[in-house]
Design a protein around this motif. Structure first.
Motif, short mmCIF file in Angstrom:
data_model
loop_
_atom_site.label_atom_id
_atom_site.label_comp_id
_atom_site.label_asym_id
_atom_site.label_seq_id
_atom_site.Cartn_x
_atom_site.Cartn_y
_atom_site.Cartn_z
N ARG A 127 -9.76 -1.22 3.21
CA ARG A 127 -8.82 -0.41 2.44
C ARG A 127 -8.29 -1.25 1.28
O ARG A 127 -7.93 -2.41 1.46
N LYS A 128 -8.25 -0.66 0.08
CA LYS A 128 -7.76 -1.38 -1.09
C LYS A 128 -6.24 -1.44 -1.08
O LYS A 128 -5.57 -0.48 -0.74
N LYS B 176 0.86 -1.18 0.00
CA LYS B 176 0.00 0.00 0.00
C LYS B 176 0.89 1.22 0.00
O LYS B 176 1.77 1.37 0.87
N THR B 177 0.69 2.10 -0.98
CA THR B 177 1.51 3.30 -1.09
C THR B 177 0.64 4.54 -1.10
O THR B 177 -0.51 4.52 -1.55
N TYR B 178 1.24 5.61 -0.58
CA TYR B 178 0.61 6.93 -0.62
C TYR B 178 1.65 7.88 -1.21
O TYR B 178 2.57 8.32 -0.52
N GLY B 179 1.50 8.14 -2.51
CA GLY B 179 2.53 8.91 -3.18
C GLY B 179 3.83 8.11 -3.21
O GLY B 179 3.88 6.99 -3.70
N THR C 232 -2.87 -0.06 8.61
CA THR C 232 -3.10 -0.18 7.18
C THR C 232 -3.20 -1.64 6.77
O THR C 232 -4.07 -2.03 5.99
N THR C 233 -2.31 -2.47 7.32
CA THR C 233 -2.33 -3.90 7.02
C THR C 233 -3.66 -4.52 7.44
O THR C 233 -4.31 -5.24 6.68
#
Length: 284
Positions: A56-57, A14-17, A47-48
């Motif tokens: 959450r995708k 999972k990344t944010y930017g 997040t995991t």
């Protein structure tokens, strides 16, 4: 991926930017296991767990929870999952019994509300409004809502934050009871004694990566680490690291001709090894 696991991930991302919140995480939790996910704030725990719950995708990797992809979750799949958030906080004016019965109506085959209320230790408070419950009692109500649908898998997010010592230990007994009944449990916690008491295995996550998975007793080589022997000698406190503590203590007993003053033998605690594992990532 196999049916032998309640949770299985490969390369979960999972990344944010440019920030990798979860960076290639591989995890397998067996059915019926109590698994504790440990890590500092911002490590990627929440997040995991949210990706595992289907809230959450993910941006990459494979995930199976109870044999299905959480991103394609169906109502039938969701009914097999129990989620206990840090607080519900939306039913202050309802009684314990009313709240539990309300949630039971969401499931096609719920557990009996009276039985669940008794199971979480709230039978004496079943007529009390949620707003008058103590912190520990509110947490028990949260768990009641999480298990009313007879879940195969229960997610617990920081379950005992803010509890006093007695309330925490009472809550631990409830978790042991659920585990004994075959419920798979994934919990996140900042309390290392909680993880050591409840978990079959623990996983340490930092910087979005899973550093190690092991039993609490063997994490970070803890089980084979040198023992530290402390005692008070003729000239004051003394300490010695040794791989053979029994032999060393026997020599001390012989030297002192009996009891060794202030003798303490210890190996690294779970907290010791956990802090050593996450320190490099915190220093970056």
């Amino acid at each position: 991926m196999t049916d032998g696991y309640a949770i299985e991930t490969h390369g979960l991302r999972k990344t944010y930017g440019s920030h990798h919140a979860v960076n290639g995480l591989d995890l397998a939790v067996a059915r019926g296991e109590v698994f504790a996910l440990l890590g500092p704030n911002g490590a990627g725990k929440t997040t995991t767990v949210e990706m595992l719950e289907g809230y959450r995708k993910r941006d990459g990797g494979e995930v199976r929870v109870l044999g299905e992809d959480p991103q394609r979750r169906t109502l039938a799949w969701r009914a097999r999952i129990g989620i206990v958030l840090q607080s519900t906080g939306e039913f202050e004016e309802l009684s314990v019994e009313e709240v539990v019965r309300h949630f039971a109506a969401y499931y096609s085959d719920p557990d009996e509300p009276a039985r669940v209320i008794e199971r979480v230790g709230l039978q004496d408070k079943r007529k009390a409004r949620a707003k008058v419950l103590s912190g520990g009692q509110r947490r028990r109500l949260d768990v009641a809502l999480g298990i009313i649908g007879r879940p195969e898998l229960l997610f617990l997010d920081e379950p005992t934050t803010g509890f006093d010592p007695q309330a925490r230990r009472e809550f631990w007994e409830l978790i042991r009871d659920l585990a004994a009944g075959g419920t798979t449990i994934l919990l996140t916690t900042h309390y290392l004694d909680e993880a050591e008491t409840l978990a079959d295995r623990v996983g340490v996550i930092a910087g979005g990566r899973l550093i190690e998975v092991a039993t609490p007793a063997s994490l970070g080589g803890r089980g084979s680490a040198a023992a530290k022997v402390r005692w008070t000698g003729p000239h004051g406190p003394e300490v010695r690291d040794t791989d053979t503590p029994a032999t060393f203590v026997a020599k001390l007993v012989d030297e002192f001709g009996g009891e060794v003053p202030d003798l303490v033998v210890s190996r690294p605690s779970l907290e010791d090894v956990y802090l050593s594992m996450i320190k490099p990532t915190e220093d970056q």
